[in-house]
Design a protein around this motif. Structure first.
Motif, short mmCIF file in Angstrom:
data_model
loop_
_atom_site.label_atom_id
_atom_site.label_comp_id
_atom_site.label_asym_id
_atom_site.label_seq_id
_atom_site.Cartn_x
_atom_site.Cartn_y
_atom_site.Cartn_z
N ALA A 1 92.64 -14.08 3.21
CA ALA A 1 91.52 -15.00 3.38
C ALA A 1 91.70 -16.11 4.33
O ALA A 1 91.11 -16.26 5.25
CB ALA A 1 90.81 -15.59 2.13
N ARG A 2 92.83 -16.53 4.06
CA ARG A 2 93.61 -17.83 5.05
C ARG A 2 93.73 -17.18 6.36
O ARG A 2 93.49 -17.63 7.38
CB ARG A 2 94.50 -18.44 4.41
CG ARG A 2 94.18 -19.21 3.24
CD ARG A 2 95.46 -19.93 2.65
NE ARG A 2 95.13 -20.58 1.40
CZ ARG A 2 95.81 -21.09 0.44
NH1 ARG A 2 97.08 -20.67 0.58
NH2 ARG A 2 95.54 -21.98 -0.38
N ARG B 1 83.07 -12.58 3.67
CA ARG B 1 84.13 -11.79 3.84
C ARG B 1 85.21 -12.61 3.16
O ARG B 1 86.01 -12.30 2.26
CB ARG B 1 84.48 -11.03 5.06
CG ARG B 1 83.48 -10.00 5.14
CD ARG B 1 84.18 -9.03 6.38
NE ARG B 1 84.43 -9.74 7.83
CZ ARG B 1 83.66 -9.57 8.62
NH1 ARG B 1 82.42 -8.96 8.65
NH2 ARG B 1 83.94 -10.31 9.70
N SER B 2 85.59 -13.95 3.77
CA SER B 2 86.46 -14.61 3.36
C SER B 2 86.43 -15.13 1.93
O SER B 2 87.58 -15.25 1.10
CB SER B 2 86.67 -15.94 4.36
OG SER B 2 85.45 -16.95 4.10
N LEU C 1 87.32 -12.09 -0.48
CA LEU C 1 88.82 -12.01 -0.48
C LEU C 1 89.31 -13.19 -1.41
O LEU C 1 90.48 -12.68 -2.28
CB LEU C 1 89.41 -12.28 1.04
CG LEU C 1 89.30 -11.11 1.93
CD1 LEU C 1 89.72 -11.45 3.36
CD2 LEU C 1 89.92 -9.84 1.48
N VAL C 2 88.94 -14.09 -1.58
CA VAL C 2 89.34 -15.14 -2.54
C VAL C 2 89.17 -14.70 -4.03
O VAL C 2 89.88 -14.84 -4.73
CB VAL C 2 88.79 -16.23 -2.28
CG1 VAL C 2 89.15 -17.49 -3.38
CG2 VAL C 2 89.37 -16.93 -0.89
N LEU D 1 88.92 -22.28 0.59
CA LEU D 1 90.20 -21.32 0.91
C LEU D 1 91.55 -22.16 0.60
O LEU D 1 92.53 -21.39 0.28
CB LEU D 1 90.01 -21.10 2.54
CG LEU D 1 88.85 -20.05 2.90
CD1 LEU D 1 88.89 -19.85 4.45
CD2 LEU D 1 88.93 -18.72 1.99
#
Length: 227
Positions: free
Chosen positions: A145-146, A132-133, A136-137, A76
């Motif tokens: 994401a962050r 999910r994170s 997003l990236v 991330l």
């Protein structure tokens, strides 16, 4: 006179036969006791080894979870570093097998199974959040994401997982202490059985020897009486 000598021989024979019978029975009893203590000690050793296996399984799962979280955080922060993503994916693949191993090894322990069910739920939720994170990236929305990671971090999912793993490890350490004591007690009992066997055999041998010596001591007197 000869009848008296024969009577003494018969008496000696009966005594020696009796002592041998007692010694033989004692050997049988001691043999059974030794076999039982050996079987019991082997069972304790197996359970002791089992506790070490459970501890190692818990430790392996913890390391995989932590490695996955560290690599995800690194990805991330630096999406261009693809090594983080590779490590994350490898951890994701390895985690189900590690969880199954814990489930398999703790199937004999209801309290550990309850903790495992909680851990499985926590890990499943964390996996969805992580996916999910990462998605997003991939979508190019690194800021989202962050932000999602910060929101997730405030909910402390990893802290809950660590707490559950700690509880499982502590419970197994308590079992390990009990099983180590059982192994030591089993060894002491086995050696006690050996000592009892040696004492019984020694007593039978001494009494038999004294009987024979008493007979040989009285033998000259019997001869003199025959004369």
């Amino acid at each position: 006179m000869m009848a008296g000598s024969n009577g003494s021989d018969d008496n000696l024979g009966r005594r020696l036969t009796g002592f041998m019978a007692v010694g033989f029975i004692a050997l049988i009893v001691v043999g059974i006791a030794a076999a039982w203590t050996t079987h019991r000690s082997a069972a304790h050793i197996r359970w002791l080894a089992h506790s070490y296996e459970v501890q190692n399984a818990i430790l392996d799962a913890r390391q995989i979870v932590e490695r996955g979280e560290t690599s995800r955080r690194g990805y991330l922060l630096a999406p261009e570093q693809r090594d983080f993503l590779t490590i994350y994916r490898n951890s994701t693949v390895a985690l189900p097998a590690a969880m199954k191993r814990i489930r398999h090894l703790t199937r004999d322990n209801p309290s550990q199974q309850q903790l495992y069910a909680r851990l499985l739920h926590q890990v499943s939720l964390l996996a969805m959040i992580r996916d999910r994170s990462i998605a997003l990236v991939f979508a190019g929305d690194i800021a989202a994401a962050r932000a999602a990671f910060d929101t997730e971090h405030s909910a402390l999912p990893m802290a809950r997982i660590r707490d559950t793993l700690d509880q499982m490890a502590d419970a197994e350490r308590r079992l390990l202490t009990i099983r180590e004591r059982d192994v030591i007690d089993g060894e002491r009992l086995f050696y006690a059985v050996l000592v009892i066997a040696a004492v019984l055999l020694g007593m039978v041998s001494i009494v038999s020897l004294l009987t024979i010596l008493g007979y040989t001591r009285d033998l000259p007197q019997s001869r003199d009486a025959l004369r």
